[in-house]
Design a protein around this motif. Structure first.
Motif, mmCIF file in Angstrom:
data_model
loop_
_atom_site.group_PDB
_atom_site.id
_atom_site.type_symbol
_atom_site.label_atom_id
_atom_site.label_comp_id
_atom_site.label_asym_id
_atom_site.label_seq_id
_atom_site.Cartn_x
_atom_site.Cartn_y
_atom_site.Cartn_z
ATOM 1 N N LEU A 194 36.727 -26.761 19.079
ATOM 2 C CA LEU A 194 36.319 -27.336 20.355
ATOM 3 C C LEU A 194 37.400 -28.314 20.796
ATOM 4 C CD1 LEU A 194 33.976 -27.646 22.466
ATOM 5 C CD2 LEU A 194 33.288 -29.658 21.160
ATOM 6 N N ASP B 24 31.307 -24.012 9.464
ATOM 7 C CA ASP B 24 29.886 -23.821 9.167
ATOM 8 C C ASP B 24 29.059 -24.954 9.785
ATOM 9 O OD1 ASP B 24 30.043 -21.421 7.935
ATOM 10 O OD2 ASP B 24 30.041 -22.215 5.889
ATOM 11 N N GLY B 25 29.405 -25.314 10.994
ATOM 12 C CA GLY B 25 28.664 -26.330 11.731
ATOM 13 C C GLY B 25 29.120 -27.748 11.476
ATOM 14 N N GLU B 26 29.857 -27.978 10.391
ATOM 15 C CA GLU B 26 30.300 -29.330 10.059
ATOM 16 C C GLU B 26 31.494 -29.706 10.930
ATOM 17 O OE1 GLU B 26 30.029 -32.859 8.456
ATOM 18 O OE2 GLU B 26 28.756 -31.248 7.736
ATOM 19 N N PRO B 27 31.411 -30.775 11.747
ATOM 20 C CA PRO B 27 32.529 -31.122 12.614
ATOM 21 C C PRO B 27 33.635 -31.871 11.879
ATOM 22 C CG PRO B 27 30.697 -32.603 13.021
ATOM 23 C CD PRO B 27 30.241 -31.651 11.956
ATOM 24 N N ARG C 283 21.722 -25.452 9.660
ATOM 25 C CA ARG C 283 22.098 -24.594 8.539
ATOM 26 C C ARG C 283 21.314 -24.959 7.294
ATOM 27 N NH1 ARG C 283 26.864 -21.760 9.438
ATOM 28 N NH2 ARG C 283 27.537 -22.206 11.551
ATOM 29 N N ALA D 153 25.422 -34.158 3.248
ATOM 30 C CA ALA D 153 24.811 -32.892 3.586
ATOM 31 C C ALA D 153 24.593 -32.045 2.337
ATOM 32 C CB ALA D 153 25.702 -32.149 4.570
ATOM 33 N N ARG E 203 34.895 -22.529 14.379
ATOM 34 C CA ARG E 203 35.265 -22.528 15.793
ATOM 35 C C ARG E 203 35.969 -23.847 16.121
ATOM 36 N NH1 ARG E 203 29.728 -23.419 15.771
ATOM 37 N NH2 ARG E 203 28.995 -25.196 16.988
ATOM 38 N N GLN F 96 23.658 -30.425 13.114
ATOM 39 C CA GLN F 96 24.726 -31.076 13.872
ATOM 40 C C GLN F 96 24.516 -30.820 15.354
ATOM 41 O OE1 GLN F 96 27.201 -33.013 13.019
ATOM 42 N NE2 GLN F 96 26.944 -32.935 10.803
ATOM 43 N N ARG G 264 22.328 -21.236 15.926
ATOM 44 C CA ARG G 264 23.157 -21.970 16.889
ATOM 45 C C ARG G 264 22.610 -21.735 18.290
ATOM 46 N NH1 ARG G 264 29.436 -20.504 18.467
ATOM 47 N NH2 ARG G 264 29.717 -22.133 20.022
ATOM 48 N N ASP H 288 23.617 -26.905 15.961
ATOM 49 C CA ASP H 288 23.804 -26.076 14.756
ATOM 50 C C ASP H 288 22.830 -26.528 13.692
ATOM 51 O OD1 ASP H 288 26.273 -24.221 14.694
ATOM 52 O OD2 ASP H 288 26.993 -26.003 15.727
ATOM 53 N N PHE I 103 34.678 -26.884 13.840
ATOM 54 C CA PHE I 103 33.347 -26.751 13.263
ATOM 55 C C PHE I 103 33.432 -25.712 12.147
ATOM 56 C CE2 PHE I 103 32.479 -28.489 17.391
ATOM 57 C CZ PHE I 103 31.423 -29.366 17.174
ATOM 58 N N PHE J 158 29.143 -36.538 19.088
ATOM 59 C CA PHE J 158 28.601 -35.720 17.997
ATOM 60 C C PHE J 158 27.615 -36.571 17.207
ATOM 61 C CE2 PHE J 158 33.001 -34.721 18.767
ATOM 62 C CZ PHE J 158 32.959 -33.361 18.998
ATOM 63 N N ASN K 165 25.364 -28.329 22.135
ATOM 64 C CA ASN K 165 25.492 -27.317 21.082
ATOM 65 C C ASN K 165 24.740 -27.824 19.861
ATOM 66 O OD1 ASN K 165 27.274 -24.779 20.259
ATOM 67 N ND2 ASN K 165 27.055 -26.115 18.492
ATOM 68 N N TYR L 235 26.206 -31.455 19.262
ATOM 69 C CA TYR L 235 27.309 -31.874 20.128
ATOM 70 C C TYR L 235 26.770 -31.954 21.545
ATOM 71 C CZ TYR L 235 31.035 -30.919 23.437
ATOM 72 O OH TYR L 235 31.862 -30.958 24.530
ATOM 73 N N ARG M 216 21.505 -28.879 7.052
ATOM 74 C CA ARG M 216 22.467 -29.644 7.851
ATOM 75 C C ARG M 216 22.194 -29.371 9.316
ATOM 76 N NH1 ARG M 216 28.388 -28.387 6.049
ATOM 77 N NH2 ARG M 216 27.560 -26.313 5.805
#
Lengths: 189, 831
Positions: A158, A104-107, B439, B396, A156, B404, B450, B437, A102, B830, B435, B406, B402
């Motif tokens: 996962l 900045d939150g983008e997977p 932004r 995005a 991060r 997201q 988060r 997120d 992730f 996701f 989870n 999970y 954005r």
């Protein structure tokens, strides 16, 4: 004991200081590929206080460029290790077959290329393991995704598996970020 | 051990082996990733209609469907329909993604070759060129091969596809480059240009004795190329050594064999003779003059449209020691990237500019360019229904916000069966984790938040275990605001830190101030959150400041901190400490120390290092000493018959509480040493040993003393890769551990196989021999298991893990058996 530690650290740092640039190029004479890599990995961690007091699991992460006669491929290396002395052997790799980074939150979903350097065309490990029992893992990635990671302030990891684990970025990453930027600046693309 | 016991044990070992063999046999013998088998660029000297041919061979036969644009472009997309007729690869390889830059790509103006088997429009092969070219595509029926004949864009003499319906199939026009013989004189070709090179094209080159820098001319299909070279070398091995040193500055460098009759010209002489190129830079030119010359060279390159060269020069300027032109170079590098069509790169460079020079006079201008770039990054380039990560990133960027999510759910079931009695279910629970997120990236402020939470739904009733029952966990719940211009960042809520003296998760506020690229100052205030299941801890609070600096020298970070923590009205901790981390190519070292001023002793110290020798042997060591639990006054509550620290504070004075906290904290010392060594490409070994000691604690405050304890282990592993199929790994580990209560010897075999693109198998078996100190018997445990993963797409995965434990304990008095099994099944998604 503190004095001893400080002395050892001083000696070791003195011997380490001033070694080379961040991005290293080396020719793998056995496989014929040219490998570029940054010296300083990013460090991620996960508290494992449920298993032992102050125990932590770590993941070191760094990029690799493989140049095979002008064909460039990019990989992420992960060094997976922990401070658990009673960890079950082999299980450190669980969940690292697929990971999601992730940025900045983008997977960014990555699939394992292999557990050893041979999976990327190298004859021996490029990055130095932090501990002897650490597991290497290699993931193919695009240069643009590497740039997304470099530009992110919050990163991060996962893992997959039936017990997904989240690894957070260790706070102090100045050298790692600098090293990643230099690696990207020197990349072909 | 009686005969019946032996028979049962033999049956179980047999069952384990059978399961393992079957699982191992199930491993596939499939190949690795990548649909493109080979790609080659050859120069068509003999053909006036094309100057190069790109020959691509696939691993599976494919049918040509269409291509776009029709005749000429700088980006060609060929749509294919792969078949299941494959050579050395599974059919699923057609769903893979890969990109490459074939050898000699410059000859065809090819910058990149990309195959995407998972594109929303179907499998597509994309060729990107550095300038518009015309092309013919030669692909006949179902075939492994496609040839793309490339011509200059102006020479648009009828681009077409030659397929099996064609009445006159194209003749083979490929000129295969033959490997050169290992004799003669060799050179390293740094770069090939269509203009005469200058010294500015090799600004940092340091020539060794007997080496010379020169350029040669080569006529390729009517076009003159100037090859900047270093030479000459008697053998390819010598040339290769030089190439290794130069490849960092010249990524496209290659080794060539000198041809008789080639025209070589000394670079300095050539530069003096040419009026069309930059003046060579004299060796004694000052640093600033050199930078100015490079900047002027780059400016001319941009004006002339040679943005690739401009990018190289600006990058070079930024790699030089700090100078006054780097702010400008950073901005122009971003512009050049944008002009070159490298949107992602341009965005990163603009962001880097704003990060490095937020207060410069150009910051506002760069912000506007970045905003325009993000706004224009492409409705046209993002097809509706796009699902790939790259598409989502582009989508995005268009919307600033954005979001997201999970989500995962796993069912876990553990069952025990002692001595063939009725099964006892020890766990039956559903674990759900989410989870979230969100932004927002603005021109100046970035906002993010988060929430990460989990819930356990326990299906068992009437359990008294503290680890059972329904529960909810909140790991993270914070909002974060960053000002990219000033370098300030604030985060409020439940979060985590690992440095600055903070011991992990806490509820509070953290403020970072990035003074410059290397130095960051932080302040933190909050309450520790030792358990994710608990609410906010009202008894403890802390504040602290820290400084992080890095890199100090190459690859070295350091940090210092001060932190004070209160529990009720008593001081809990007063810590000063630091951390450093160094990574080198063949050594790394990491250390942390925390000293408590109140207790006047070391609270924790950690040192870890690795060293790799030229023989490829790596040696690793670590030492760790700390209190267990971490040294604090709050530890005084351990063993006391009270619920809260406030109650304890009514019984003891502050000084007594500090002493009780010290008494309840056992000193824990761990060390380990190990080594690892790659035997061959496929085999590695590693071995390590460790020792852990926990000191005794004294009796005080009505709490009994605790004895010391120790634990030690020795372990060795053999790691083998690609034994049965490409990408597999098998790990055989032997381990012996010795503690105050038992001695355990363990043998583990763990294998992991990829199965096509979507499946992964992980069969494993573990055998333990346990000698318990308090019991005369020996316990044997056999644990076969398997993990299976199925990945349906990048955003959805299913996992299954199952295993069984056979336990057998023989003693003089009685024999005990215990079987148990577990099943974990779940998914991740996701969206």
């Amino acid at each position: 004991m503190l004095r001893v530690i400080v002395s050892i650290v001083g000696l070791l740092l003195a011997s380490c200081a001033g070694v080379g640039a961040d991005t290293v190029y080396k020719l793998d004479s056995k496989t014929g590929v040219t490998i570029a890599y940054s010296q300083t990995p990013m460090v991620f961690y996960r508290d494992e206080s449920g298993k032992a007091a102050h125990a932590r699991s770590f993941v070191d992460m760094a990029p690799l460029e493989i140049n095979r006669m002008g064909e460039f491929r990019y990989y992420l290396w992960l060094g997976i290790w922990n401070t658990l002395q009673e960890a079950a052997p082999g299980e450190a790799r669980d969940g690292f077959e697929s990971i999601v980074i992730f940025a900045d939150g983008e997977p960014l979903s990555l699939e394992l290329s292999g557990w050893t350097a041979s999976s990327i065309g190298a004859s021996e490990p490029v990055y130095l393991k932090p501990v002897a029992s650490a597991a290497d893992a290699y993931y193919e990635i695009t240069i643009d995704h590497l740039r997304v990671i470099a530009a992110a302030s919050d990163i991060r990891i996962l893992t997959s598996g039936t017990r997904p684990q989240s690894y957070e970025l260790w706070d102090q990453q100045g050298a790692a970020r600098s090293s990643l930027f230099e690696f990207l600046n020197k990349s072909v693309y | 051990m009686n005969l019946a016991t032996l028979t049962r044990a033999a049956k179980r070992i047999g069952a384990c082996c059978t399961v393992s063999v079957l699982l191992f046999a199930a491993a596939p013998s499939l190949a690795g990733p990548g649909f493109i088998s080979t790609a080659q660029v050859s120069v068509d000297d003999s053909d006036v209609s094309s100057f190069a041919t790109i020959s691509i061979r696939f691993k599976c036969k494919a049918q040509y469907l269409s291509h776009t644009p029709d005749a000429s472009s700088d980006r060609l997309r060929i749509f294919l329909e792969p078949t299941t007729i494959c050579n050395g690869a599974p059919p699923t390889v057609a769903e893979s993604q890969s990109r490459m830059r074939p050898y000699n790509s410059d000859s065809a103006h090819l910058t990149e070759l990309e195959y995407d088997g998972d594109a929303t429009v179907g499998p597509v092969l994309t060729l990107s060129f550095s300038e518009p070219v015309s092309y013919d595509i030669e692909m006949s029926g179902l075939t492994f091969d496609v040839d793309i004949h490339v011509r200059k864009a102006a020479d648009n003499s009828g681009a077409s596809v030659v397929n099996e319906s064609s009445t006159s199939p194209a003749t083979a026009r490929r000129q295969v480059v033959q490997p050169k013989r290992d004799t003669g004189t060799y050179v390293v070709n740094l770069v090939s240009l269509k203009r005469i090179p200058t010294i500015a094209d090799a600004p940092d080159l340091v020539l060794q004795e007997n080496q010379k820098l020169y350029y040669s001319e080569a006529l390729v299909n009517g076009a003159t190329w100037y090859r900047l070279r270093v030479g000459n070398f008697d053998s390819p091995a010598t040339a290769r050594d030089v190439l290794v040193d130069l490849i960092g500055d010249y990524p496209g460098a290659w080794i060539d064999q000198l041809e008789s009759g080639s025209v070589d010209t000394d670079l300095t002489v050539a530069a003096q003779q040419s009026q069309l190129v930059s003046e060579p830079l004299p060796d004694d030119m000052s640093g600033n003059a050199k930078v100015d010359a490079l900047m002027e060279d780059a400016r001319r390159s941009i004006i002339s449209g040679d943005t690739s060269r401009a990018i190289q020069i600006y990058t070079k300027v930024l790699q030089l020691p700090p100078n006054s032109r780097q702010v400008e170079a950073q901005e122009f590098l971003a512009i050049a990237r944008e002009k070159n069509g490298q949107t992602a790169h341009a965005k990163a460079e603009y962001q880097r500019y704003l990060s490095l020079y937020p207060n410069s006079e150009g910051a506002e201008r760069v912000s506007q360019r970045l905003a325009a770039l993000l706004a224009n990054s492409g409705p046209a380039s993002v097809p509706s229904g796009a699902t790939s990560t790259g598409d989502r990133i582009l989508s995005a960027r268009r919307s600033d916000w954005r979001i997201q999510t999970y989500f995962s759910q796993y069912y876990r079931r553990d069952v025990n069966q002692p001595n063939d009695q009725e099964e006892i279910v020890s766990q039956s629970a559903l674990y759900s984790d989410v989870n979230f997120d969100a932004r927002y990236r603005g021109e100046r402020f970035d906002f993010s938040s988060r929430v990460s939470a989990g819930h356990r739904n326990d299906f068992l009733e009437n359990t008294s275990s503290t680890t059972s029952g329904n529960s909810t966990r909140i790991s993270y719940a914070y909002a974060d605001l960053a000002d990219v211009r000033t370098g300030l960042r604030g985060r409020f809520g439940r979060q985590s830190r690992n440095s600055g003296g903070v011991l992990g998760r806490f509820d509070g506020f953290n403020l970072d101030y990035q003074l410059n690229e290397k130095l960051m100052v932080s302040g933190v205030i909050g309450k520790p959150a030792y358990s994710t299941s608990d609410g906010i801890d009202s008894s403890r609070s802390f504040y602290g400041v820290s400084v992080e600096y890095g890199p100090v020298i190459t690859n070295l970070d350091v940090g210092l901190y001060y932190l004070q923590q209160q529990i009720e009205s008593v001081r809990d901790r007063q810590a000063v400490g630091g951390e450093f981390r160094y990574f080198g190519p063949n050594q790394n070292l990491w250390g942390m120390v925390d000293y408590d001023l109140q207790f006047g002793e070391l609270a924790s110290a950690f040192l870890q290092g690795s060293w790799r020798f030229e023989s490829r042997l790596s040696v690793h060591a670590s030492a760790n000493r700390r209190g267990s639990p971490f040294l604090s006054t709050g530890n005084a509550i351990i063993g006391q018959p009270v619920e809260t620290f406030a109650e304890l504070a009514e019984i003891f004075s502050a000084a007594e509480l500090v002493e009780l906290g010290r008494d309840r904290t056992a000193a824990s010392t761990n060390f380990s040493v190990g080594l690892s060594y790659p035997l061959t490409r496929r085999f590695q070994i590693s071995a390590d040993l460790g020792q852990s000691d926990i000191d005794e604690t004294p009796a005080s405050g009505g709490v009994l003393a605790t004895p010391a304890s120790s634990y030690g282990y020795y372990s060795g592993s053999l790691i083998a890769s690609s034994l049965l199929t490409e990408g597999d790994v098998t790990i055989l580990t032997a381990r012996f551990s010795d503690s105050d209560t038992s001695d355990v010897a363990t043998l583990t075999l763990d294998s992991r196989f990829p199965l096509g693109r979507s499946w992964r198998l992980n069969p494993r078996i573990r055998v333990d021999r346990r000698q318990v100190a308090s019991s005369p018997g020996v316990q044997w445990l056999y644990t076969p298991g398997i993990r299976i993963q199925y990945r349906r797409s990048q955003s959805f995965r299913v996992e299954l893990e199952a295993g069984k434990l056979f336990s057998q304990q023989d003693s003089i008095v009685t024999n005990q058996q215990r079987d148990s099994y577990f099943v974990n099944l779940g998914y991740q998604v996701f969206f």
